[in-house]
Design an enzyme around this catalytic site. Structure first.
Site, PDB file in Angstrom:
ATOM      1  N   SER A 119      26.864  16.819  13.131  1.00  0.00           N
ATOM      2  CA  SER A 119      25.616  16.024  13.054  1.00  0.00           C
ATOM      3  C   SER A 119      24.689  16.597  11.992  1.00  0.00           C
ATOM      4  CB  SER A 119      24.921  15.948  14.415  1.00  0.00           C
ATOM      5  OG  SER A 119      24.295  17.158  14.732  1.00  0.00           O
ATOM      6  N   ASP A 158      22.253  25.227  12.099  1.00  0.00           N
ATOM      7  CA  ASP A 158      23.289  24.297  11.631  1.00  0.00           C
ATOM      8  C   ASP A 158      22.848  23.607  10.339  1.00  0.00           C
ATOM      9  OD1 ASP A 158      24.355  25.032  14.044  1.00  0.00           O
ATOM     10  OD2 ASP A 158      24.768  23.005  14.746  1.00  0.00           O
TER      11      ASP A 158
HETATM   12  C1  MEV Z   1      25.104  25.148  17.850  1.00  0.00           C
HETATM   13  O1  MEV Z   1      25.898  25.011  16.679  1.00  0.00           O
HETATM   14  C2  MEV Z   1      24.531  26.520  17.934  1.00  0.00           C
HETATM   15  C3  MEV Z   1      23.609  26.768  19.133  1.00  0.00           C
HETATM   16  O2  MEV Z   1      23.134  28.106  18.990  1.00  0.00           O
HETATM   17  C4  MEV Z   1      22.456  25.795  19.178  1.00  0.00           C
HETATM   18  C5  MEV Z   1      21.461  25.990  18.049  1.00  0.00           C
HETATM   19  O3  MEV Z   1      21.402  27.061  17.447  1.00  0.00           O
HETATM   20  O4  MEV Z   1      20.703  25.042  17.800  1.00  0.00           O
HETATM   21  C6  MEV Z   1      24.374  26.694  20.448  1.00  0.00           C
END
Ligand code: MEV
Length: 333
Positions: A119, A158
């Protein structure tokens, strides 16, 4: 990875998928995390048009949304409208003409719900196609509006890694902008990425950890503290090119993530299979509850052995190389 405007008026852009090497979940609570951009990712074309509303078609999902509030029941439509609004506000604030009505055509070669930043990559590709002049950092901050729709309380790692690529140490701050440091990889890291076959929701998993933290604040905080120490050591190991140490730290991080109840039997099976096939270490990557596993190997033949072991057990995977040197600059950007 952003493209230039073509003479047709089409703005084409691209964005990386990501693999979190260390620190997922803890990063939501301000612990630094380390992640790398990978070659698989997302792309978007934005074409000016004479329609009354902007629209976006995501090819791989076979879905089209518009920026009309009537479409708001669809998260993708809300995300598209939000990123368009943030982009236009920023362009106006900078004295530039805001992007007009556009048709966006987009796609991603990442599994949705796989923990590889599908996403975020799509959001980055779209935001970049809407405003090719914005810097990677600015694009990442604009995609937070998009990510909030899908993930509720995203740390921002991300979108940042998707936009910047390379190896990044990311630290969220609620009071100010995040600290983003590029980490130098002296040599290429060879990663095996395997899918457990189960799609998971980052939002659900982040909420589950938040509930665990409410119930068991002290133990959860201790786990986050341990992850913090581990991330510091991982950075040193990565900068030293010490693959054995990186592998041990991957295993330790996996143990700590299991303690947060975000691992699954399939993930444990895949990590074990990767280690037995010669990986230095393995862990889940992303939110867990399904999604992907990452394993570090030192040569392609071991990578093939890991992929074969996963395939034997019914799991798909691929090899990806990240690094060598991205930047010597390790100051915040
Ligand atoms: C998701 O790719 C990683 C998490 O740490 C959530 C985030 O950092 O927003 C689980």
């Amino acid at each position: 990875m952003s493209g230039a405007n073509g003479s047709s008026g089409v703005r084409r852009s691209a964005a990386h998928g990501k693999v979190i090497l260390f620190g997922e979940h803890a990063v939501v609570y301000g612990v630094p995390a380390l992640a790398v951009g990978i070659d698989r990712g997302a792309w978007a074309d934005a074409t000016p048009c004479n329609e009354s509303r902007s629209s976006m078609h995501v090819r791989d999902w076979n879905v089209t949304v518009s920026d009309d509030v009537a479409d708001d029941g669809l998260p993708l439509a809300r995300a598209f409208r939000d990123v368009l609004a943030v982009t236009r506000d920023a362009q106006r604030a900078e004295g530039r003409a805001p992007v007009g009505v556009v048709t966006v055509d987009a796609g991603a070669d990442l599994p949705p719900g796989g923990g590889l930043g599908c996403s975020a990559a799509l959001g980055v590709a779209v935001a970049r196609a809407l405003d090719p002049l914005a810097t990677p950092e600015v694009i990442a901050s604009r995609v937070m509006a998009w990510e909030r729709v899908f993930h509720g309380n995203p740390s921002g790692i991300d979108a940042t890694v998707s936009s910047l690529g390379g190896c990044v140490l990311y630290e969220r701050s609620d009071a100010q902008a995040p600290t983003i440091q590029r980490v130098r990889l002296p040599r290429t890291l060879l990663l095996c990425v395997g899918h457990s076959g189960i799609a998971s929701s980052t939002k659900t998993m982040v909420e589950a950890v938040a509930r665990l933290r409410e119930r068991r604040l002290e133990t959860t905080q201790k786990t986050f503290d341990a992850i913090h120490t581990l991330v510091k050591n991982a950075r040193l190991a990565i900068e030293a090119g010490d693959e054995r140490a990186i592998g041990q730290l991957l295993d330790l991080n996996q143990m700590l993530l299991s303690g947060l109840f975000v691992s699954t039997p399939e993930i444990e099976q895949m990590c074990e299979a990767a280690r037995s096939a010669g990986a230095h270490g393995a862990k889940l990557t992303g939110a867990g509850g399904g999604g992907c596993v990452v394993a570090l190997v030192d040569e392609a033949s071991k990578g093939e052995a890991v992929l074969s072991a996963w395939k034997r057990d019914g799991f798909d995977g691929f090899l990806t190389r990240v690094g060598g040197v991205v930047s010597k600059d390790t100051t915040p950007v």
